[in-house]
Design a protein around this motif. Sequence first.
Motif, mmCIF file in Angstrom:
data_model
loop_
_atom_site.group_PDB
_atom_site.id
_atom_site.type_symbol
_atom_site.label_atom_id
_atom_site.label_comp_id
_atom_site.label_asym_id
_atom_site.label_seq_id
_atom_site.Cartn_x
_atom_site.Cartn_y
_atom_site.Cartn_z
ATOM 1 N N ARG A 178 4.325 1.720 1.964
ATOM 2 C CA ARG A 178 5.533 1.934 1.550
ATOM 3 C C ARG A 178 6.219 3.166 1.801
ATOM 4 O O ARG A 178 7.585 3.299 1.794
ATOM 5 N N SER A 200 -4.623 8.031 -11.412
ATOM 6 C CA SER A 200 -3.207 8.250 -11.078
ATOM 7 C C SER A 200 -2.530 9.493 -11.460
ATOM 8 O O SER A 200 -1.829 10.303 -10.706
ATOM 9 N N ASN A 224 -2.080 9.254 3.720
ATOM 10 C CA ASN A 224 -2.470 8.861 2.374
ATOM 11 C C ASN A 224 -3.669 9.629 1.813
ATOM 12 O O ASN A 224 -4.580 10.115 2.691
ATOM 13 N N ILE A 251 -1.858 7.688 -2.999
ATOM 14 C CA ILE A 251 -0.592 8.170 -2.728
ATOM 15 C C ILE A 251 -0.343 8.443 -1.485
ATOM 16 O O ILE A 251 -1.192 8.648 -0.716
ATOM 17 N N SER A 290 9.148 1.783 -5.214
ATOM 18 C CA SER A 290 8.552 2.907 -4.142
ATOM 19 C C SER A 290 9.550 3.601 -3.682
ATOM 20 O O SER A 290 9.205 4.928 -3.407
ATOM 21 N N CYS A 337 6.843 11.220 -2.478
ATOM 22 C CA CYS A 337 5.510 10.388 -2.168
ATOM 23 C C CYS A 337 5.532 8.703 -2.785
ATOM 24 O O CYS A 337 6.427 8.977 -3.548
ATOM 25 N N CYS A 338 4.959 8.030 -2.093
ATOM 26 C CA CYS A 338 4.790 6.664 -2.765
ATOM 27 C C CYS A 338 3.416 6.624 -3.269
ATOM 28 O O CYS A 338 2.705 7.203 -2.723
ATOM 29 N N THR A 339 3.381 5.676 -4.089
ATOM 30 C CA THR A 339 2.206 5.477 -5.025
ATOM 31 C C THR A 339 1.603 3.893 -4.754
ATOM 32 O O THR A 339 2.619 2.956 -4.729
ATOM 33 N N SER A 340 0.441 3.696 -5.030
ATOM 34 C CA SER A 340 -0.132 2.343 -5.069
ATOM 35 C C SER A 340 -1.298 2.398 -5.932
ATOM 36 O O SER A 340 -2.371 2.652 -5.527
ATOM 37 N N TYR A 359 9.581 7.622 -4.043
ATOM 38 C CA TYR A 359 9.795 8.484 -3.047
ATOM 39 C C TYR A 359 10.720 9.498 -2.918
ATOM 40 O O TYR A 359 10.663 10.687 -2.596
ATOM 41 N N THR A 371 0.908 -1.200 -0.089
ATOM 42 C CA THR A 371 -0.008 -0.183 -0.023
ATOM 43 C C THR A 371 0.956 1.322 -0.029
ATOM 44 O O THR A 371 1.942 1.075 0.476
ATOM 45 N N ALA A 372 0.269 2.366 -0.678
ATOM 46 C CA ALA A 372 1.126 3.481 -0.488
ATOM 47 C C ALA A 372 1.533 4.162 0.994
ATOM 48 O O ALA A 372 2.613 4.431 1.234
#
Length: 275
Positions: free
Chosen positions: A166, A251, A241, A225, A202, A211-214, A206, A162-163
């Motif tokens: 991560r 996205s 998130n 995110i 990820s 940021c991290c994405t899923s 970052y 998951t964002a």
Amino acid sequence: MIKKITHIATASEQSVQAGGNAKEDRHFVTALARGLELLACFRSGDKALGNQELAERCQLPKSTVSRLTYTLTKTGHLDYVDSLGKYRLGSATLALGSAMLARLDVRQLARPLMQELADFSQGMVSLGMRDRLSMIYVENCRSQTALTLSLDVGSRIPLANTAMGRAILAEMRADERSQLLTQIQQADEAHWQTVAKEIQLSISEYQELGCCTSFGSWQKDVNAIAVAFYPGNGMPPVSINCGGPAFTLSSSFLLAEVRPRLLDLVRRLKLSLGT
């Protein structure tokens, strides 16, 4: 509403998460650990669970679970419901959770900013903390008009894909992350190669995007995110998130429109917290 999604660690996963060779540690109290694992088996939405259900979730003998539930009932951590012949979480457990949440100044500071972002994105904005290989929501905001996920405070989502999870991995120190990655691998050897590659990507994004994405990697119809940070006062990192159904939160929209606002939200929070 999107279907409700919950996650609970199996007993074997919990054993890995607890720290590898815990049984070889002379300071480790196995009975206490089992009792805590049993309490962790209750997930958001569970009204009551019987000994058989708890035994299956904890992967412990029913006789062991019976002794644990009896003891936890005596201490007030569980209540026995006569009409159901099952147990529910007791007031002593609530007191522990309430004490923890009361320490989180970041929740009160974050909530109005999170609600503002939820209203803008028409999605759901949540604040989470890590519990072993899961993330637990400790605050949650959603738009009044949004079609969002049926997750709330207390809900668990996986750490690895998951964002929110991560972002925690990307934010923590390399040595801490290495230990967690070992635990993730031990908990799911079959999918480790895929998971490891996604986590590494990820961490790279970052560093590049902040940021991290899923995008469909947790649930194929869910995009999110997340950004993680340390709230100070010796607290572990938390993650915020923004996500929701992929057909309402694309996205491109998350990256182009939501990301700068999420980064600004975290910046303002860190200034308020003095971190």
